[in-house]
Design a protein around this motif. Sequence first.
Motif, PDB file in Angstrom:
ATOM      1  N   ASP A  25       0.538  40.588 -23.171  1.00  0.00           N
ATOM      2  CA  ASP A  25       1.086  39.461 -22.407  1.00  0.00           C
ATOM      3  C   ASP A  25       0.813  39.622 -20.909  1.00  0.00           C
ATOM      4  O   ASP A  25       0.371  38.697 -20.241  1.00  0.00           O
ATOM      5  CB  ASP A  25       2.581  39.361 -22.676  1.00  0.00           C
ATOM      6  N   GLN A  26       1.074  40.814 -20.422  1.00  0.00           N
ATOM      7  CA  GLN A  26       0.850  41.118 -19.008  1.00  0.00           C
ATOM      8  C   GLN A  26      -0.622  40.978 -18.641  1.00  0.00           C
ATOM      9  O   GLN A  26      -0.960  40.457 -17.584  1.00  0.00           O
ATOM     10  CB  GLN A  26       1.311  42.543 -18.716  1.00  0.00           C
ATOM     11  N   ALA A  27      -1.471  41.448 -19.517  1.00  0.00           N
ATOM     12  CA  ALA A  27      -2.913  41.374 -19.260  1.00  0.00           C
ATOM     13  C   ALA A  27      -3.354  39.919 -19.140  1.00  0.00           C
ATOM     14  O   ALA A  27      -4.171  39.581 -18.276  1.00  0.00           O
ATOM     15  CB  ALA A  27      -3.684  42.069 -20.371  1.00  0.00           C
ATOM     16  N   ILE A  28      -2.790  39.068 -19.983  1.00  0.00           N
ATOM     17  CA  ILE A  28      -3.141  37.641 -19.927  1.00  0.00           C
ATOM     18  C   ILE A  28      -2.631  37.024 -18.619  1.00  0.00           C
ATOM     19  O   ILE A  28      -3.353  36.262 -17.956  1.00  0.00           O
ATOM     20  CB  ILE A  28      -2.597  36.890 -21.161  1.00  0.00           C
ATOM     21  N   ALA A  29      -1.432  37.394 -18.217  1.00  0.00           N
ATOM     22  CA  ALA A  29      -0.886  36.885 -16.959  1.00  0.00           C
ATOM     23  C   ALA A  29      -1.761  37.313 -15.779  1.00  0.00           C
ATOM     24  O   ALA A  29      -2.051  36.528 -14.870  1.00  0.00           O
ATOM     25  CB  ALA A  29       0.535  37.396 -16.778  1.00  0.00           C
ATOM     26  N   ARG A  30      -2.190  38.578 -15.807  1.00  0.00           N
ATOM     27  CA  ARG A  30      -3.066  39.085 -14.735  1.00  0.00           C
ATOM     28  C   ARG A  30      -4.387  38.324 -14.712  1.00  0.00           C
ATOM     29  O   ARG A  30      -4.897  37.970 -13.649  1.00  0.00           O
ATOM     30  CB  ARG A  30      -3.333  40.580 -14.943  1.00  0.00           C
ATOM     31  N   ALA A  63      -5.546  32.565 -27.657  1.00  0.00           N
ATOM     32  CA  ALA A  63      -5.551  32.270 -29.089  1.00  0.00           C
ATOM     33  C   ALA A  63      -5.313  33.543 -29.902  1.00  0.00           C
ATOM     34  O   ALA A  63      -4.519  33.557 -30.846  1.00  0.00           O
ATOM     35  CB  ALA A  63      -6.879  31.621 -29.479  1.00  0.00           C
ATOM     36  N   LEU A  64      -6.001  34.636 -29.481  1.00  0.00           N
ATOM     37  CA  LEU A  64      -5.829  35.920 -30.177  1.00  0.00           C
ATOM     38  C   LEU A  64      -4.392  36.404 -30.064  1.00  0.00           C
ATOM     39  O   LEU A  64      -3.814  36.935 -31.005  1.00  0.00           O
ATOM     40  CB  LEU A  64      -6.779  36.968 -29.592  1.00  0.00           C
ATOM     41  N   TYR A  65      -3.823  36.189 -28.872  1.00  0.00           N
ATOM     42  CA  TYR A  65      -2.433  36.623 -28.651  1.00  0.00           C
ATOM     43  C   TYR A  65      -1.485  35.849 -29.570  1.00  0.00           C
ATOM     44  O   TYR A  65      -0.568  36.431 -30.177  1.00  0.00           O
ATOM     45  CB  TYR A  65      -2.053  36.426 -27.191  1.00  0.00           C
ATOM     46  N   ALA A  66      -1.745  34.562 -29.705  1.00  0.00           N
ATOM     47  CA  ALA A  66      -0.917  33.728 -30.585  1.00  0.00           C
ATOM     48  C   ALA A  66      -1.046  34.199 -32.029  1.00  0.00           C
ATOM     49  O   ALA A  66      -0.087  34.147 -32.800  1.00  0.00           O
ATOM     50  CB  ALA A  66      -1.327  32.267 -30.447  1.00  0.00           C
ATOM     51  N   ASP A  67      -2.240  34.693 -32.385  1.00  0.00           N
ATOM     52  CA  ASP A  67      -2.464  35.217 -33.742  1.00  0.00           C
ATOM     53  C   ASP A  67      -2.010  36.670 -33.877  1.00  0.00           C
ATOM     54  O   ASP A  67      -2.349  37.328 -34.860  1.00  0.00           O
ATOM     55  CB  ASP A  67      -3.961  35.127 -34.098  1.00  0.00           C
ATOM     56  N   LYS A  68      -1.328  37.173 -32.845  1.00  0.00           N
ATOM     57  CA  LYS A  68      -0.805  38.547 -32.819  1.00  0.00           C
ATOM     58  C   LYS A  68      -1.905  39.613 -32.863  1.00  0.00           C
ATOM     59  O   LYS A  68      -1.666  40.756 -33.237  1.00  0.00           O
ATOM     60  CB  LYS A  68       0.192  38.756 -33.965  1.00  0.00           C
ATOM     61  N   TYR A  70      -3.061  41.562 -30.727  1.00  0.00           N
ATOM     62  CA  TYR A  70      -2.707  41.987 -29.373  1.00  0.00           C
ATOM     63  C   TYR A  70      -3.771  42.833 -28.680  1.00  0.00           C
ATOM     64  O   TYR A  70      -4.111  42.598 -27.530  1.00  0.00           O
ATOM     65  CB  TYR A  70      -1.371  42.727 -29.396  1.00  0.00           C
ATOM     66  N   GLU A  71      -4.315  43.813 -29.405  1.00  0.00           N
ATOM     67  CA  GLU A  71      -5.291  44.711 -28.766  1.00  0.00           C
ATOM     68  C   GLU A  71      -6.531  43.945 -28.321  1.00  0.00           C
ATOM     69  O   GLU A  71      -7.001  44.088 -27.188  1.00  0.00           O
ATOM     70  CB  GLU A  71      -5.684  45.839 -29.723  1.00  0.00           C
ATOM     71  N   GLU A  72      -7.030  43.107 -29.234  1.00  0.00           N
ATOM     72  CA  GLU A  72      -8.225  42.312 -28.939  1.00  0.00           C
ATOM     73  C   GLU A  72      -7.939  41.345 -27.781  1.00  0.00           C
ATOM     74  O   GLU A  72      -8.774  41.178 -26.882  1.00  0.00           O
ATOM     75  CB  GLU A  72      -8.613  41.527 -30.214  1.00  0.00           C
ATOM     76  N   ALA A  73      -6.756  40.749 -27.793  1.00  0.00           N
ATOM     77  CA  ALA A  73      -6.362  39.818 -26.723  1.00  0.00           C
ATOM     78  C   ALA A  73      -6.305  40.552 -25.380  1.00  0.00           C
ATOM     79  O   ALA A  73      -6.768  40.038 -24.364  1.00  0.00           O
ATOM     80  CB  ALA A  73      -5.012  39.201 -27.044  1.00  0.00           C
ATOM     81  N   GLU A  74      -5.766  41.762 -25.376  1.00  0.00           N
ATOM     82  CA  GLU A  74      -5.645  42.515 -24.123  1.00  0.00           C
ATOM     83  C   GLU A  74      -7.016  42.870 -23.554  1.00  0.00           C
ATOM     84  O   GLU A  74      -7.260  42.748 -22.363  1.00  0.00           O
ATOM     85  CB  GLU A  74      -4.827  43.789 -24.345  1.00  0.00           C
ATOM     86  N   ARG A  75      -7.924  43.297 -24.434  1.00  0.00           N
ATOM     87  CA  ARG A  75      -9.276  43.638 -23.969  1.00  0.00           C
ATOM     88  C   ARG A  75      -9.963  42.408 -23.364  1.00  0.00           C
ATOM     89  O   ARG A  75     -10.529  42.492 -22.276  1.00  0.00           O
ATOM     90  CB  ARG A  75     -10.109  44.176 -25.123  1.00  0.00           C
ATOM     91  N   LEU A  76      -9.890  41.305 -24.063  1.00  0.00           N
ATOM     92  CA  LEU A  76     -10.521  40.084 -23.557  1.00  0.00           C
ATOM     93  C   LEU A  76      -9.907  39.677 -22.221  1.00  0.00           C
ATOM     94  O   LEU A  76     -10.620  39.317 -21.282  1.00  0.00           O
ATOM     95  CB  LEU A  76     -10.339  38.938 -24.564  1.00  0.00           C
ATOM     96  N   ALA A  77      -8.576  39.802 -22.152  1.00  0.00           N
ATOM     97  CA  ALA A  77      -7.888  39.422 -20.912  1.00  0.00           C
ATOM     98  C   ALA A  77      -8.327  40.310 -19.750  1.00  0.00           C
ATOM     99  O   ALA A  77      -8.522  39.829 -18.629  1.00  0.00           O
ATOM    100  CB  ALA A  77      -6.380  39.493 -21.098  1.00  0.00           C
ATOM    101  N   SER A  78      -8.508  41.608 -19.997  1.00  0.00           N
ATOM    102  CA  SER A  78      -8.961  42.462 -18.883  1.00  0.00           C
ATOM    103  C   SER A  78     -10.382  42.115 -18.480  1.00  0.00           C
ATOM    104  O   SER A  78     -10.739  42.223 -17.298  1.00  0.00           O
ATOM    105  CB  SER A  78      -8.877  43.956 -19.187  1.00  0.00           C
ATOM    106  N   GLN A  79     -11.201  41.698 -19.451  1.00  0.00           N
ATOM    107  CA  GLN A  79     -12.559  41.259 -19.085  1.00  0.00           C
ATOM    108  C   GLN A  79     -12.494  39.994 -18.232  1.00  0.00           C
ATOM    109  O   GLN A  79     -13.232  39.863 -17.255  1.00  0.00           O
ATOM    110  CB  GLN A  79     -13.387  41.009 -20.349  1.00  0.00           C
ATOM    111  N   VAL A  80     -11.599  39.092 -18.617  1.00  0.00           N
ATOM    112  CA  VAL A  80     -11.419  37.860 -17.841  1.00  0.00           C
ATOM    113  C   VAL A  80     -11.055  38.208 -16.394  1.00  0.00           C
ATOM    114  O   VAL A  80     -11.625  37.667 -15.443  1.00  0.00           O
ATOM    115  CB  VAL A  80     -10.322  36.969 -18.465  1.00  0.00           C
ATOM    116  N   ALA A  81     -10.123  39.150 -16.245  1.00  0.00           N
ATOM    117  CA  ALA A  81      -9.675  39.515 -14.895  1.00  0.00           C
ATOM    118  C   ALA A  81     -10.831  40.053 -14.053  1.00  0.00           C
ATOM    119  O   ALA A  81     -11.025  39.622 -12.911  1.00  0.00           O
ATOM    120  CB  ALA A  81      -8.547  40.532 -14.977  1.00  0.00           C
TER     121      ALA A  81
END
Lengths: 120, 280
Positions: A25-30, A63-68, A70-81
């Motif tokens: 969640d934090q990674a997505i916010a960042r 979308a990944l985060y919504a599908d739970k 979490y790990e994949e969502a966090e990695r993608l989010a850090s790439q986005v950042a």
Amino acid sequence: MRIGLWLAAALLVLSAGCAKPGPSDQAIARADYAVKQAREAGADQGSGALMRSAEEKLARARALYADKEYEEAERLASQVAVEAELADAITRNKIAKSHLKDAEKVLEELREEAERRRRF
Amino acid sequence: MARVVTMVLAGALLAACANTVPHPEVQRAKRDYQAALDDPLIDRKDSLQLLEAEKDIQRAEAANREKDELGVTHYVYLADMRIRIARLTAETKAANARAAELARERPSLRLEARTAEADVATARALAAEETARTATQRAQRAERELEELETRQTERGHALTLGGVHFDFNKTALKPEATRKLSMLAGFLIANPDRAVLVEGYADVVGSDPANAIVSRGRADSVKRYLVANGVAADRIAVAAHGASDPLQSNESTEGRDLNRRAQITILPPGVSAADVAAE
């Protein structure tokens, strides 16, 4: 006394449930914040391709985060950042270089003018 | 038993090997990171991105140990991006600093341009003033010199009186007493290149008209020769012969005739050339 203990236990369980929104969640916010910052710096014009990639990844991360996932969502989010930060850096670099070029041009013109006037 | 020990040892060695096999992408990222650290342009202290890159490389190494290939790719990607950001940010900072430096140079250069222009204007004004002053001075000096030459203003210019008797009877050679004024005139003409003279020769009434025409012409030529010999250009001297006409004095007396044998010199006004009067 007993009721109090039960209540405390129940609260603990509840709060633990609330405090566990998933690790990414934090990674997505960042990532969201970084994209907004880059957009403010003009990265949509300065580094459009990178910005589009970042935004597309951010949507996928959500979308990944919504599908739970979490790990994949966090990695993608850090790439986005980092992509947004790079787009921001590229944009600021382009602006600085263009300013420097302008300053050099102005100075060169002034120098030529001074030289011309000296020569009559 | 020994066999079992060997197998266990081999397994342990293999495991150790597998753990320490460095990932080529991680190695490359490490080299890039080191290069960025060594780059004098990048200030390590304020590059949070480099700090983060170091952590990402450590995470990539950890992922490699865990055989998490996706993790390796992910963290190496992050490290690469952060190194690029660090480089770009340092470059941006340097460009901004240089632009600010140039902006500071600008006013002094503007002033320099303006000063150069002012210098040229001043020099031009001084030159014009100098030209005007020298022209005025030259005109004033010419006036003074004309006074020294004891000229009289006539309608054609300044008439110069040589003084005394100029020529002997029937002779065209200048008498020494006449040359004093002539050498002064030569000096004046050299100092005032814009002036020309008209030299007119005269004879006394004694002798025939053709003879007097010849002798009067010879006297004018004598004066011209003298001036040329003293440095005056020949084309600045017009000559004319008037024979026995226009006597100054009565030809009845010797004294009168002495004064009538003469050369009359007119210093022409500025801008009037010898050719102008010769054409008349």
